[in-house]
Scaffold this active site. Structure first.
Site, PDB file in Angstrom:
ATOM      1  N   ASN A  63       0.736  -1.359   0.149  1.00  0.00           N
ATOM      2  CA  ASN A  63      -0.531  -0.057  -0.456  1.00  0.00           C
ATOM      3  C   ASN A  63       0.782   1.123  -0.052  1.00  0.00           C
ATOM      4  O   ASN A  63       2.253   1.332  -0.023  1.00  0.00           O
ATOM      5  CB  ASN A  63      -1.346  -0.131   0.896  1.00  0.00           C
ATOM      6  CG  ASN A  63      -0.160   0.075   2.502  1.00  0.00           C
ATOM      7  OD1 ASN A  63       1.016   0.649   2.488  1.00  0.00           O
ATOM      8  ND2 ASN A  63      -1.306  -0.651   3.395  1.00  0.00           N
ATOM      9  N   ASN A  77      -3.577  -8.950   9.254  1.00  0.00           N
ATOM     10  CA  ASN A  77      -3.002  -8.670   8.617  1.00  0.00           C
ATOM     11  C   ASN A  77      -2.883  -6.555   8.595  1.00  0.00           C
ATOM     12  O   ASN A  77      -3.488  -6.731   8.964  1.00  0.00           O
ATOM     13  CB  ASN A  77      -2.777  -9.151   6.769  1.00  0.00           C
ATOM     14  CG  ASN A  77      -3.797  -7.694   6.338  1.00  0.00           C
ATOM     15  OD1 ASN A  77      -3.991  -6.032   5.846  1.00  0.00           O
ATOM     16  ND2 ASN A  77      -5.347  -8.272   6.152  1.00  0.00           N
ATOM     17  N   LYS A 136       0.246  -1.433  32.440  1.00  0.00           N
ATOM     18  CA  LYS A 136      -0.066  -0.009  32.763  1.00  0.00           C
ATOM     19  C   LYS A 136      -0.861   0.132  31.854  1.00  0.00           C
ATOM     20  O   LYS A 136      -1.006  -0.827  30.635  1.00  0.00           O
ATOM     21  CB  LYS A 136       1.145   0.807  32.708  1.00  0.00           C
ATOM     22  CG  LYS A 136       1.658   0.386  34.089  1.00  0.00           C
ATOM     23  CD  LYS A 136       3.454   1.583  33.640  1.00  0.00           C
ATOM     24  CE  LYS A 136       2.747   2.860  34.099  1.00  0.00           C
ATOM     25  NZ  LYS A 136       3.975   3.963  34.028  1.00  0.00           N
ATOM     26  N   LYS A 185     -12.535  -2.165  -3.019  1.00  0.00           N
ATOM     27  CA  LYS A 185     -11.623  -1.089  -2.627  1.00  0.00           C
ATOM     28  C   LYS A 185     -10.242  -1.060  -3.379  1.00  0.00           C
ATOM     29  O   LYS A 185      -9.598  -1.943  -3.796  1.00  0.00           O
ATOM     30  CB  LYS A 185     -11.808  -0.845  -1.115  1.00  0.00           C
ATOM     31  CG  LYS A 185     -11.115  -0.517  -0.712  1.00  0.00           C
ATOM     32  CD  LYS A 185     -10.998   0.495   1.340  1.00  0.00           C
ATOM     33  CE  LYS A 185     -10.062  -1.107   1.683  1.00  0.00           C
ATOM     34  NZ  LYS A 185     -10.110  -0.872   3.449  1.00  0.00           N
ATOM     35  N   MET A 186      -9.811   0.257  -3.550  1.00  0.00           N
ATOM     36  CA  MET A 186      -7.403  -0.175  -4.245  1.00  0.00           C
ATOM     37  C   MET A 186      -7.430   0.858  -3.773  1.00  0.00           C
ATOM     38  O   MET A 186      -8.084   2.005  -2.190  1.00  0.00           O
ATOM     39  CB  MET A 186      -8.265   0.402  -5.417  1.00  0.00           C
ATOM     40  CG  MET A 186      -9.631   2.091  -5.750  1.00  0.00           C
ATOM     41  SD  MET A 186      -9.061   2.843  -7.302  1.00  0.00           S
ATOM     42  CE  MET A 186      -7.682   2.536  -7.963  1.00  0.00           C
ATOM     43  N   LYS A 187      -6.167   0.870  -3.551  1.00  0.00           N
ATOM     44  CA  LYS A 187      -5.045   2.002  -2.218  1.00  0.00           C
ATOM     45  C   LYS A 187      -5.119   2.374  -3.371  1.00  0.00           C
ATOM     46  O   LYS A 187      -4.542   3.352  -4.793  1.00  0.00           O
ATOM     47  CB  LYS A 187      -4.121   1.296  -1.924  1.00  0.00           C
ATOM     48  CG  LYS A 187      -4.004   0.040  -1.540  1.00  0.00           C
ATOM     49  CD  LYS A 187      -4.516   0.096  -0.184  1.00  0.00           C
ATOM     50  CE  LYS A 187      -4.882  -1.172   0.697  1.00  0.00           C
ATOM     51  NZ  LYS A 187      -5.597  -1.361   1.822  1.00  0.00           N
ATOM     52  N   ASP A 226      -8.573   3.868  -0.250  1.00  0.00           N
ATOM     53  CA  ASP A 226      -7.593   3.757   0.867  1.00  0.00           C
ATOM     54  C   ASP A 226      -6.440   4.556   0.633  1.00  0.00           C
ATOM     55  O   ASP A 226      -5.520   3.736   0.152  1.00  0.00           O
ATOM     56  CB  ASP A 226      -7.658   2.277   1.899  1.00  0.00           C
ATOM     57  CG  ASP A 226      -6.366   2.015   2.840  1.00  0.00           C
ATOM     58  OD1 ASP A 226      -6.328   3.184   3.099  1.00  0.00           O
ATOM     59  OD2 ASP A 226      -7.141   0.745   3.056  1.00  0.00           O
ATOM     60  N   ASN A 274      -4.311   4.637   3.932  1.00  0.00           N
ATOM     61  CA  ASN A 274      -3.539   4.325   4.434  1.00  0.00           C
ATOM     62  C   ASN A 274      -2.766   4.703   5.320  1.00  0.00           C
ATOM     63  O   ASN A 274      -1.328   4.953   5.453  1.00  0.00           O
ATOM     64  CB  ASN A 274      -2.574   3.023   4.301  1.00  0.00           C
ATOM     65  CG  ASN A 274      -3.564   1.631   4.065  1.00  0.00           C
ATOM     66  OD1 ASN A 274      -3.633   1.516   2.553  1.00  0.00           O
ATOM     67  ND2 ASN A 274      -3.359   1.034   4.667  1.00  0.00           N
ATOM     68  N   GLU A 290     -10.792   6.690   2.622  1.00  0.00           N
ATOM     69  CA  GLU A 290     -10.424   6.124   4.534  1.00  0.00           C
ATOM     70  C   GLU A 290      -8.934   6.491   3.903  1.00  0.00           C
ATOM     71  O   GLU A 290      -7.954   6.311   3.697  1.00  0.00           O
ATOM     72  CB  GLU A 290     -10.564   4.228   3.902  1.00  0.00           C
ATOM     73  CG  GLU A 290     -10.220   3.297   5.105  1.00  0.00           C
ATOM     74  CD  GLU A 290      -9.828   2.442   4.479  1.00  0.00           C
ATOM     75  OE1 GLU A 290      -9.273   1.550   5.345  1.00  0.00           O
ATOM     76  OE2 GLU A 290     -10.611   2.154   3.997  1.00  0.00           O
ATOM     77  N   GLU A 309      -9.381   1.643  10.943  1.00  0.00           N
ATOM     78  CA  GLU A 309      -8.343   0.371  11.429  1.00  0.00           C
ATOM     79  C   GLU A 309      -7.316   0.216  12.554  1.00  0.00           C
ATOM     80  O   GLU A 309      -6.066  -1.288  13.009  1.00  0.00           O
ATOM     81  CB  GLU A 309      -8.219   0.064  10.337  1.00  0.00           C
ATOM     82  CG  GLU A 309      -6.969  -0.091  10.072  1.00  0.00           C
ATOM     83  CD  GLU A 309      -6.961  -0.213   8.091  1.00  0.00           C
ATOM     84  OE1 GLU A 309      -5.811  -0.997   8.237  1.00  0.00           O
ATOM     85  OE2 GLU A 309      -7.638  -0.136   7.339  1.00  0.00           O
ATOM     86  N   ASP A 367     -10.445  -3.185  14.845  1.00  0.00           N
ATOM     87  CA  ASP A 367     -10.702  -4.426  14.096  1.00  0.00           C
ATOM     88  C   ASP A 367     -10.343  -5.262  15.057  1.00  0.00           C
ATOM     89  O   ASP A 367      -9.173  -5.403  15.880  1.00  0.00           O
ATOM     90  CB  ASP A 367      -8.783  -4.942  13.217  1.00  0.00           C
ATOM     91  CG  ASP A 367      -9.369  -6.172  13.007  1.00  0.00           C
ATOM     92  OD1 ASP A 367      -9.473  -7.263  13.285  1.00  0.00           O
ATOM     93  OD2 ASP A 367      -8.368  -6.022  11.500  1.00  0.00           O
ATOM     94  N   HIS A 411     -12.157  -3.555   9.657  1.00  0.00           N
ATOM     95  CA  HIS A 411     -10.725  -4.312   9.157  1.00  0.00           C
ATOM     96  C   HIS A 411     -10.138  -5.724   9.543  1.00  0.00           C
ATOM     97  O   HIS A 411     -11.159  -6.044  10.039  1.00  0.00           O
ATOM     98  CB  HIS A 411      -9.862  -2.944   9.242  1.00  0.00           C
ATOM     99  CG  HIS A 411      -8.216  -3.965   8.696  1.00  0.00           C
ATOM    100  ND1 HIS A 411      -7.773  -4.842  10.103  1.00  0.00           N
ATOM    101  CD2 HIS A 411      -7.785  -3.269   8.022  1.00  0.00           C
ATOM    102  CE1 HIS A 411      -6.552  -4.901   9.272  1.00  0.00           C
ATOM    103  NE2 HIS A 411      -6.178  -4.112   8.309  1.00  0.00           N
ATOM    104  N   GLU A 470     -14.818  -6.013   6.551  1.00  0.00           N
ATOM    105  CA  GLU A 470     -13.871  -6.016   5.342  1.00  0.00           C
ATOM    106  C   GLU A 470     -13.591  -7.583   4.422  1.00  0.00           C
ATOM    107  O   GLU A 470     -13.799  -8.712   5.320  1.00  0.00           O
ATOM    108  CB  GLU A 470     -13.086  -5.714   4.848  1.00  0.00           C
ATOM    109  CG  GLU A 470     -11.596  -5.620   4.110  1.00  0.00           C
ATOM    110  CD  GLU A 470     -10.802  -4.613   4.317  1.00  0.00           C
ATOM    111  OE1 GLU A 470     -10.150  -3.843   4.084  1.00  0.00           O
ATOM    112  OE2 GLU A 470      -9.997  -4.294   5.914  1.00  0.00           O
ATOM    113  N   SER A 471     -13.328  -7.784   2.749  1.00  0.00           N
ATOM    114  CA  SER A 471     -12.999  -9.262   2.533  1.00  0.00           C
ATOM    115  C   SER A 471     -11.845  -9.385   1.701  1.00  0.00           C
ATOM    116  O   SER A 471     -11.893  -7.815   0.778  1.00  0.00           O
ATOM    117  CB  SER A 471     -14.465  -9.955   1.394  1.00  0.00           C
ATOM    118  OG  SER A 471     -13.921 -11.010   1.357  1.00  0.00           O
TER     119      SER A 471
END
Length: 388
Positions: free
Chosen positions: A19, A53, A100, A181-183, A211, A213, A237, A263, A290, A320, A339-340
């Site tokens: 990504n 992941n 903590k 979805k694409m990066k 996305d 990232n 995203e 996420e 997630d 996510h 998500e998949s």
């Protein structure tokens, strides 16, 4: 009953994809097997878990702190009051003994991985699919029998041109997904070209999510938003760093279409700060926490409670990770989807082998536990860890 043994092993999910922030060429995950003395169908009940992941295996924390704490306890310390099953909440407290507050990044992944295996074992002992158990115990008793899922792909990859991206996305649509979805995040010019190529093969902008990232600074995030706005996408995203709530808030003043993030927030407290200070809209935006990365389902239920107190519906959560644990939570506790990763991060991504995606939804397998047994290649890996 008691826990006989807990095993953990790092397993590679390496890939040539990347990504805007990281590549996955050396990525791995922790696989955990919790072996109990409960016998069902002539075999000991074993609960399985793994982390999502994007975060690496947590072998050190799991072996040095989490497993010893659990195994040092007597069964009555971690069983339900009637002694018939594991108590995930008691086990969560045991794992977090002498830890903590704060510092969630790696510890939360270790706990989340074991927590997944605990819930898998609990549902198997009850001989129920986890999503039905969750609905009966913590939901309204009316679980969703199918869940909206979108196909996450569109990664950067050496030699991958726009035609290859288009073919990839068309392949997801052919599998039955309605949203892909694409990066983005490499460069505005490159990504504008790639997005317009993608829009040539999807039905409309509402069928495409992007996305970044967390790659962009505020100036870049706003510039991307101005470029994206006319396309009316499914969502934009994680434009900036996940903990830069001011960036997210300011971006919302400029980009008025749907956004998604969360996420990489790994506790209820961080999720609450996003709600307080990130400017997210509970009628428009989506949250992607997630459980496998954020202390597990025990903590996720605290997050859902916090969201409800702040006027957010659980239907605005689409986690996510693309794993079956979140799928069960979505069906059992009324989330908005999951998500998949079709064909990516195998064998951990994807759902039951014999259940197809239809009109963007996947049905739930009717087997006890999380449903890992419905994925043959995944079970080979999980059983390998249990038998090691």
């Amino acid at each position: 009953m008691r826990i006989v043994e807990i095993k953990e092993q790092p397993v590679p999910i390496s890939s040539s994809i990347r990504n805007a922030y990281i590549d996955f060429s050396k990525m791995n995950v922790s696989v955990v097997a919790i072996i109990t003395d409960v016998i069902k169908n002539g075999k000991p009940v074993i609960g399985y878990g793994f982390n999502s992941n994007g975060r690496y295996a947590q072998s050190g924390i799991i072996h040095s702190r989490m497993i010893p704490r659990i195994m040092a306890k007597k069964p009555e310390d971690y069983l339900t009051d009637d002694g018939t099953n594991l108590d995930p909440f008691k086990l969560w407290k045991i794992m977090m003994t002498d830890e903590k507050p704060g510092g969630h990044g790696e510890r939360s992944v270790a706990v989340g991985t074991i927590d997944m295996a605990i819930w898998d074992a609990v549902a198997k002992i009850e001989e129920k699919p986890l999503y039905r158990l969750l609905s009966e115990r913590y939901g309204d008793g009316h679980p969703d029998d199918k869940v909206f899922v979108y196909a996450a792909g569109g990664y950067y990859q050496p030699g991958k041109d726009d035609t290859m991206l288009q073919n990839e996305l068309k392949g997801y649509l052919a599998l039955g997904y309605s949203v892909v979805k694409m990066k983005i995040g490499n460069s505005l010019e490159e990504d504008k070209r790639r997005i317009e190529a993608a829009l040539e093969v999807v039905p409309s902008g509402k069928h495409l999510a992007v996305d970044a990232n967390g790659r962009l600074n505020l100036e870049q995030a706003i510039a991307y938003g101005e470029m994206l706005a006319p396309y009316d996408l499914f969502w934009y995203e994680e434009a900036g760093d996940p903990l830069d709530f001011e960036l997210q808030h300011e971006l919302g003043k400029h980009y008025h279409n749907t956004m998604a993030t969360g996420e990489n927030l790994f506790s209820m407290q961080d999720a609450r700060n996003l709600i307080r200070y990130g400017g997210m809209d509970p009628e428009r935006d989506y949250l992607q926490f997630d459980c496998a990365l954020s202390y597990g389902l025990v903590e996720y239920m605290r997050t859902l409670k916090m969201l409800k107190e702040n006027g957010w519906s659980s239907r605005r959560c689409i986690p996510h990770g693309g794993h079956q644990m979140s799928l069960n939570i979505a069906a059992g506790l009324g989330l908005g989807g999951n998500e998949s990763y079709p064909g990516i991060f195998e064998p951990f991504g994807g759902f039951a082998d014999d259940i197809a995606i239809e009109d963007g939804y996947v049905a739930m397998p009717q087997v006890p536990g999380i449903g890992f047994e419905t994925k043959a290649k995944l079970m080979k890996v999980l059983e390998g860890v249990a038998e090691s």
